[in-house]
Structures are given as structure tokens and as C-alpha cells.
Design an enzyme around this catalytic site. Sequence first.
Site, short mmCIF file in Angstrom:
data_model
loop_
_atom_site.label_atom_id
_atom_site.label_comp_id
_atom_site.label_asym_id
_atom_site.label_seq_id
_atom_site.Cartn_x
_atom_site.Cartn_y
_atom_site.Cartn_z
N ARG A 51 -1.25 -30.58 26.58
CA ARG A 51 -2.61 -30.36 27.07
C ARG A 51 -3.51 -29.88 25.94
O ARG A 51 -3.04 -29.36 24.94
CB ARG A 51 -2.62 -29.31 28.20
CG ARG A 51 -1.99 -29.83 29.49
CD ARG A 51 -2.01 -28.75 30.57
NE ARG A 51 -3.32 -28.15 30.69
CZ ARG A 51 -3.60 -26.88 30.39
NH1 ARG A 51 -2.65 -26.08 29.98
NH2 ARG A 51 -4.81 -26.42 30.53
N LYS A 116 7.96 -20.07 27.94
CA LYS A 116 7.63 -21.41 28.42
C LYS A 116 8.85 -22.32 28.40
O LYS A 116 9.56 -22.43 27.41
CB LYS A 116 6.51 -22.01 27.56
CG LYS A 116 6.02 -23.35 28.09
CD LYS A 116 4.63 -23.67 27.61
CE LYS A 116 4.25 -25.10 27.97
NZ LYS A 116 2.85 -25.43 27.70
N ARG A 249 -3.97 -16.04 28.40
CA ARG A 249 -2.69 -15.38 28.07
C ARG A 249 -2.66 -14.00 28.72
O ARG A 249 -3.73 -13.41 29.01
CB ARG A 249 -2.50 -15.27 26.55
CG ARG A 249 -3.60 -14.51 25.85
CD ARG A 249 -3.36 -14.37 24.36
NE ARG A 249 -4.36 -13.47 23.80
CZ ARG A 249 -5.57 -13.83 23.42
NH1 ARG A 249 -5.95 -15.09 23.55
NH2 ARG A 249 -6.43 -12.95 22.95
C1 BTN Z 1 1.66 -28.96 27.85
O1 BTN Z 1 2.18 -27.95 28.32
O2 BTN Z 1 0.86 -28.89 26.91
C2 BTN Z 1 1.98 -30.29 28.46
C3 BTN Z 1 3.16 -30.94 27.80
C4 BTN Z 1 3.53 -32.29 28.36
C5 BTN Z 1 4.62 -32.96 27.56
C6 BTN Z 1 5.13 -34.20 28.21
S1 BTN Z 1 6.63 -34.77 27.50
C7 BTN Z 1 6.51 -36.24 28.40
C8 BTN Z 1 5.05 -36.66 28.37
N1 BTN Z 1 4.75 -37.42 27.19
C9 BTN Z 1 3.90 -36.78 26.39
O3 BTN Z 1 3.46 -37.20 25.30
N2 BTN Z 1 3.56 -35.60 26.93
C10 BTN Z 1 4.20 -35.40 28.20
#
Ligand code: BTN
Length: 258
Positions: A51, A116, A249
Amino acid sequence: MGLDVEAIKKAVPSCSFYYFDQIDSTNSWLLDNGSCGDICLSETQNKGRGRRGNHWLSPNTGNIYLSLCWCFNEIPKHWTLLGLVVGIAIAEALADIGLENHGIKWPNDIFWKQKKLGGILIETKDQSGKVIIGIGINKMMPSEYIKKIGQAATSLDEALPTSISREKIITEIVLNLQKHLQKFLTLNLDHFFILWQKWDVLFEEIVSFHYQGREIIGKVVEIDQQGRLGVLENSGRINYFSSIDIKVRRHEVANAIS
Ligand code: BTN
């Protein structure tokens, strides 16, 4: 060891699976190639995305990098709650396989004991109702990579009381996710808020974040119908913030606000 995709397919026959050893990003692949109901899995990603433009570290086999292409027949009324509902679906699925002490840090980070464990990235290409739901969960992340994550992080292999196969975890997540997505167009808000409260790890916590050039410190008191975080500030006012605007946070200093 690689995934036994056939075993997952057997348990989730409604989906088509695409499985790679390495890919740039499972979300990107589905954005370019996905049809409704497709699932893309990869052992590693060299351009895993998180994100807010962050990189999602996906270096080694043994974790879960999964994206699902889902099509709604119409644009959901409660669109901004989708990410939160996906978080709830994952938290429930992890509880079903025996995980305890986990929850969701608004808007949709999966946490275990303040570390996390996983994250969710939801993307769309157009206004058609087709969404790509990307899920990354650390299952067997070596400590040298955990240290590189940039925040306190952990893996399911540390958090689970007994080891569970990735096939089982993925199956539970996808089945529960489908259940929630099928009901999303007719989302019952009262029910949603009850579920959210059950998993919300920030409720009544003091948090801090930057917003429009100032640091805000306050107590999390609720989320609203758009999924915005309601924060009680020292002024006595509750202000609402969108997840697009802030990265929240836990505030370091205890009792910064009464
Ligand atoms: C976050 O917490 O920032 C979200 C992370 C999301 C990661 C997943 S892994 C599978 C899918 N492919 C990606 O490139 N991102 C999501």
C-alpha cells in the site's frame, strides 16, 4: 518445497489457478491477464507492491503471495469498506487454522502481538467492478529478511502453535474471502461493525500520524461508514481520516492524551 496447487484447486474448484516460481507481482499479473475468479500465486516476487507505493519484500519461497481477481456485478455501495472486509475474512480464516492473539491494524494490516504478519493491496483497472485483491502473508520468513521489513514483523511459523501447510492456509483464506465477497454488495453495516470491533487492534489505543503537515495524537474511538478512522483529539473533537491520507502508528508515549 513448491505448493501443491492441485490440492488447493480441489478444495476451491470455482477458481482458476496460475502459479509461478517467480513473477514481478501477482497483483500486476492479474491486472494485465486476470479474468473473474482467477487466482495468481507465486513463490517469490521481484516487484512485490504494498500500500501507499511501498515495496513488499517477497524474497524467498515458503511465504504466501496471492492475488484474486473478483468481479462485482455492480459497483458496491460500501466500496471503501472492501479492504476492511478482506482483512476480516483473513483474520477469521487464520483463527480457523488455530492462530490466536491476532487482529487487524486499521485499515487492513494483519497483526500478531504487535508485529505485522501480512498485508492487503486492493487495486482496480477501470470502473467495471473488477478488483484485484492481493494478499501477502509471511509464513516462513528468515530473520535476516524480517529485519529488512522496516517495522516489527513476524511469520506464521513463529505465531502458530503447530505448523500448518500453506495449502491449508490458502484454502481457508480463499474460501472465507469468497464467502464475504459474495455478501459484500448487500453488506449489513451493523454486522460489519460488530466483526470489525472483534478484530480491531487499535480500538481505544493512542495513535499518532502526520496529516497536512502536523502531527496528530489521539485516541482511536471508532471507524465511520466509509471506513475512516475516528480519532478523538485533545480538543475533544473526533476527526475522521482516510487510509489514503495517513499512516497510523501506536503512539510511543503512554497516556499522551486522556
Ligand atoms: C501492504 O501491507 O502494504 C500490502 C501488501 C500486499 C502484498 C501482496 S503480496 C501479493 C500481492 N502482490 C503484490 O505485489 N502485492 C500483494
